[in-house]
Scaffold this motif. Structure first.
Motif, short mmCIF file in Angstrom:
data_model
loop_
_atom_site.label_atom_id
_atom_site.label_comp_id
_atom_site.label_asym_id
_atom_site.label_seq_id
_atom_site.Cartn_x
_atom_site.Cartn_y
_atom_site.Cartn_z
N ILE A 283 0.84 -1.20 0.00
CA ILE A 283 0.00 0.00 0.00
C ILE A 283 0.87 1.24 0.00
O ILE A 283 1.87 1.32 0.71
CB ILE A 283 -0.93 0.01 1.23
N GLY A 284 0.46 2.21 -0.80
CA GLY A 284 1.14 3.50 -0.82
C GLY A 284 0.13 4.62 -0.98
O GLY A 284 -0.91 4.43 -1.62
N GLU A 285 0.40 5.76 -0.38
CA GLU A 285 -0.48 6.93 -0.51
C GLU A 285 0.33 8.09 -1.05
O GLU A 285 1.51 8.25 -0.70
CB GLU A 285 -1.12 7.31 0.82
N THR A 286 -0.30 8.90 -1.90
CA THR A 286 0.36 10.07 -2.43
C THR A 286 -0.55 11.28 -2.28
O THR A 286 -1.77 11.14 -2.24
CB THR A 286 0.70 9.89 -3.92
N PRO A 287 0.03 12.48 -2.20
CA PRO A 287 -0.80 13.69 -2.17
C PRO A 287 -1.34 13.99 -3.56
O PRO A 287 -1.45 13.08 -4.39
CB PRO A 287 0.19 14.76 -1.69
N ALA A 288 -1.67 15.24 -3.84
CA ALA A 288 -2.29 15.62 -5.11
C ALA A 288 -1.49 15.09 -6.29
O ALA A 288 -0.26 15.14 -6.32
CB ALA A 288 -2.41 17.14 -5.19
N VAL A 289 -2.22 14.54 -7.27
CA VAL A 289 -1.58 13.95 -8.45
C VAL A 289 -2.24 14.45 -9.73
O VAL A 289 -3.41 14.84 -9.74
CB VAL A 289 -1.64 12.41 -8.42
N ALA A 290 -1.46 14.45 -10.82
CA ALA A 290 -1.96 14.68 -12.17
C ALA A 290 -1.35 13.58 -13.01
O ALA A 290 -0.14 13.55 -13.24
CB ALA A 290 -1.55 16.06 -12.67
N VAL A 291 -2.16 12.63 -13.46
CA VAL A 291 -1.67 11.41 -14.09
C VAL A 291 -2.39 11.15 -15.40
O VAL A 291 -3.46 11.69 -15.67
CB VAL A 291 -1.83 10.21 -13.14
N ARG A 292 -1.80 10.26 -16.22
CA ARG A 292 -2.38 9.87 -17.50
C ARG A 292 -2.60 8.35 -17.52
O ARG A 292 -1.82 7.60 -16.93
CB ARG A 292 -1.48 10.25 -18.66
N GLY A 293 -3.62 7.92 -18.23
CA GLY A 293 -3.93 6.50 -18.30
C GLY A 293 -2.79 5.68 -18.86
O GLY A 293 -2.52 4.57 -18.40
N ILE A 294 -2.09 6.21 -19.84
CA ILE A 294 -1.04 5.44 -20.50
C ILE A 294 0.16 5.18 -19.59
O ILE A 294 1.00 4.32 -19.88
CB ILE A 294 -0.58 6.17 -21.79
N ASP A 295 0.23 5.89 -18.47
CA ASP A 295 1.34 5.70 -17.53
C ASP A 295 0.95 4.83 -16.33
O ASP A 295 1.71 4.74 -15.36
CB ASP A 295 1.83 7.06 -17.01
N TYR A 296 -0.20 4.20 -16.37
CA TYR A 296 -0.74 3.53 -15.19
C TYR A 296 0.21 2.46 -14.63
O TYR A 296 0.45 2.40 -13.44
CB TYR A 296 -2.09 2.88 -15.50
N ALA A 297 0.72 1.60 -15.50
CA ALA A 297 1.58 0.50 -15.02
C ALA A 297 2.71 0.25 -16.00
O ALA A 297 2.89 -0.85 -16.49
CB ALA A 297 0.76 -0.76 -14.80
N ASN A 298 3.48 1.29 -16.28
CA ASN A 298 4.64 1.12 -17.15
C ASN A 298 5.58 0.08 -16.52
O ASN A 298 5.75 0.05 -15.31
CB ASN A 298 5.38 2.43 -17.34
N PRO A 299 6.20 -0.76 -17.33
CA PRO A 299 7.11 -1.78 -16.78
C PRO A 299 8.19 -1.15 -15.91
O PRO A 299 8.70 -0.07 -16.20
CB PRO A 299 7.70 -2.42 -18.04
N LEU A 300 8.54 -1.85 -14.83
CA LEU A 300 9.60 -1.38 -13.95
C LEU A 300 10.95 -1.50 -14.63
O LEU A 300 11.18 -2.41 -15.42
CB LEU A 300 9.61 -2.20 -12.65
N PRO A 301 11.87 -0.58 -14.33
CA PRO A 301 13.22 -0.73 -14.88
C PRO A 301 13.89 -1.98 -14.33
O PRO A 301 13.57 -2.45 -13.23
CB PRO A 301 13.93 0.54 -14.40
N ALA A 302 14.80 -2.53 -15.09
CA ALA A 302 15.50 -3.73 -14.64
C ALA A 302 16.29 -3.42 -13.38
O ALA A 302 16.86 -2.34 -13.22
CB ALA A 302 16.44 -4.22 -15.74
N GLY A 303 16.30 -4.37 -12.46
CA GLY A 303 17.00 -4.17 -11.20
C GLY A 303 17.01 -5.43 -10.39
O GLY A 303 16.45 -6.46 -10.82
N PRO A 304 17.59 -5.42 -9.21
CA PRO A 304 17.68 -6.61 -8.37
C PRO A 304 16.32 -7.01 -7.87
O PRO A 304 15.42 -6.18 -7.73
CB PRO A 304 18.58 -6.17 -7.23
#
Length: 304
Positions: A283-304
């Protein structure tokens, strides 16, 4: 003539009742038509937003979308809604080998959201909200694949001081500790698999053990940390195999891990975790946001 005059007073009340009945029918039909039009318009707007979010590279299926605020038509022109709930299933999780692949359900609730013209919502439409609650859920089979315990199952026991806990009126129980996790693991010295069979299979004949442990969950650097604290011996139905003392620590360690980073809606960061029923939730909470649908779940960058 006397008979005719005696009938006249009886017709007026009857006509009045007929007129009232027709008026009621008209009102009911009008209300039903208005409700159907309202629900149809809301469904179309929710579908547009769902398709906009499905345009995100990490969302393979059309998500569920619920626009909060009734009636919808009263909010359509302003595009302002008390809440917008989005639930996208099947979002891939990295760091999980084998078939089937590991996936999560990525949820978001936008509070006091402004969508603009709901007839023109698209992947690039900017959605504004005063705050957002993001949740990412993984079920027991997925957690088992991530931990290498094929038959793993999560159970959230009711609090010990809550009589009748876990009944229908309680909904899904939530806990951060005292979570019961059950599964079959090899004892130290036994192979991870035997002729391709995992320890939970009957064909696996090397020393193994099926137990239930008590665990707690937390978030470390945005990733869920699971720590088995002891073998479970509470009131819930559980497995209590006799584990030799010299193996107890090693067996508990098999139920402790830090999960790969989970995709959160619009890049939110997990701040805390809990079990909910048989699922594990970040779970995570954020304050005021301005977001776009196309950015909803972009793949995570490669990492450990």
């Amino acid at each position: 003539m006397p008979e005719t005059s005696s009938l006249t007073p009886k017709r007026a009340p009857r006509r009045f009742l007929q007129a009232a009945a027709w008026a009621l029918v008209v009102v009911v039909v009008g209300a039903l038509v208005a409700l159907v039009v309202n629900d149809f318009s809301a469904s179309r707007a929710e579908h547009r937003l769902a398709r906009a979010i499905q345009a995100s590279p990490g969302v393979p299926f059309e998500p569920d979308v619920i626009l909060g605020g009734f009636p919808f038509l009263a909010h359509k022109s302003s595009g302002e809604f008390s809440s917008v709930l989005i639930s996208a299933a099947g979002v891939p999780i990295g760091g999980c080998a084998g078939t089937p692949r590991c996936t999560s359900t990525v949820d978001a609730r936008l509070h006091s959201a402004t969508l603009g013209n709901t007839s023109n919502i698209g992947p690039e439409t900017v959605l504004h909200a005063t705050s957002m609650t993001a949740e990412t859920r993984i079920d027991s089979p997925t957690l088992g694949r991530l931990m290498g315990i094929i038959d793993l199952y999560v159970n959230t026991p009711a609090p010990e001081d809550k009589a009748g806990g876990g009944g229908p009126g309680d909904g899904l129980l939530e806990r951060t500790e005292g979570i019961m996790i059950s599964g079959t693991v090899p004892l130290p010295g036994s192979p991870e698999t035997q002729n391709g069979f995992p320890p939970s299979a009957a064909a696996y004949t090397a020393p193994k053990v099926k137990v239930s442990v008590s665990a707690k969950v937390s978030v470390v650097d945005g990733r869920i940390r699971i720590e088995a604290t002891d073998f479970y011996n509470g009131p819930e139905e559980h497995y209590s195999a006799d584990v030799p003392q010299e193996f107890r620590s090693a067996v508990l360690k098999r139920f402790s891990t830090t999960l790969p980073a989970l995709q959160m809606a619009w890049g939110a960061t997990a701040k805390h975790a809990l079990s909910r029923g048989s699922d594990l939730v970040a779970i995570g909470e954020t304050p005021a946001v301005a977001v776009r649908g196309i950015d909803y779940a972009n793949p995570l960058p490669a990492g450990p």
